[in-house]
Design an enzyme around this catalytic site. Sequence first.
Site, mmCIF file in Angstrom:
data_model
loop_
_atom_site.group_PDB
_atom_site.id
_atom_site.type_symbol
_atom_site.label_atom_id
_atom_site.label_comp_id
_atom_site.label_asym_id
_atom_site.label_seq_id
_atom_site.Cartn_x
_atom_site.Cartn_y
_atom_site.Cartn_z
ATOM 1 N N PRO A 276 0.800 -1.202 0.000
ATOM 2 C CA PRO A 276 0.000 0.000 0.000
ATOM 3 C C PRO A 276 0.833 1.252 0.000
ATOM 4 O O PRO A 276 1.584 1.512 0.927
ATOM 5 C CB PRO A 276 -0.789 -0.112 1.287
ATOM 6 C CG PRO A 276 -0.039 -1.076 2.136
ATOM 7 C CD PRO A 276 1.064 -1.654 1.349
ATOM 8 N N GLU A 277 0.666 2.010 -1.044
ATOM 9 C CA GLU A 277 1.207 3.361 -1.091
ATOM 10 C C GLU A 277 0.004 4.290 -1.050
ATOM 11 O O GLU A 277 -1.114 3.839 -0.836
ATOM 12 C CB GLU A 277 2.050 3.555 -2.363
ATOM 13 C CG GLU A 277 3.198 2.556 -2.458
ATOM 14 C CD GLU A 277 4.053 2.725 -3.704
ATOM 15 O OE1 GLU A 277 4.182 3.853 -4.190
ATOM 16 O OE2 GLU A 277 4.585 1.718 -4.194
#
Length: 268
Positions: free
Chosen positions: A2-3
């Site tokens: 997750p960015e």
Amino acid sequence: MPELPEVETVVRTLRPRLVGQILQKINLGRSDILTPSDCDLPASLEGQRVRSIERRGKKIIIRVGIDAALGVHLGMTGRLTVESEDAPKLPHTHLSIDLAKQQQLRFRDPRRFGGLWYWKGKGWAEENMGPEPLGLRTTTLAKALGRTRRVIKTALLDQSIVAGVGNIYADEALFRARIHPETPANELSTSQVTALNKAIKQVLTRAINHRGSTLRDYVDAEGSAGGFQKLHQVYARANEPCVRCKTALQRLVLGGRSTHFCPKCQHR
DNA sequence: GTCCATGTTCTTTA
DNA sequence: CTAAAGAACATGGA
């Protein structure tokens, strides 16, 4: 996984399912993922109403009660989902919170690079994190980059310079801005920083519009995968032809992370 | 068995 | 002293 785009997608899918709900029974499987670790999470959260949910960098901030908050960082393999309490509880589910209508908020993270935070008061807003990239001014970015001699790829992964950019979107933004990843950050020209700022905003916005990138683990709060991985132009595409000039894309390691770029379009 | 992985933080080195 | 490089963390898939 997750960015910023993935975390933003989780936040957006979580909001309609969680805001306004009263948190009921809480089950914390292990306390070593919680900060502060001696916090009594059930005592702090049970019976509290969820006020709002926001994102700061790669962190999810769930504001509860009068002035408390639960923070969630997904690390590399974290998932924060709302599902039926009847759904099989997968291994490495470290936290579940009962909601109305037999629903549960669940946090699962096999690798445990993620974590949970509980803040009473305004602590959640005092995170030591750089500015949000969407809405970041070029002069601010230029100033931060001018202070380091590290290569630009590594500098972009530093959350105190820009909050939310990770390995995928750093590579994608540098390709779009036509900047070689090994360029020292403090040697970028003004026009390069301008192009980079624009590229970061563009790639993050487009990724959000496609509900993030799913390489392996990432899903949103409803359990749906993202679609932006199909639109990656360089990430994990070593040896494939550049979409712009057909030159074979290259991979190298910078700061211990895989870096993907076009040796012709991104010239030093 | 090997290598690799969307992230952060602590330790070591220069 | 500070900045930067490197190792470490834990698990699973190819």
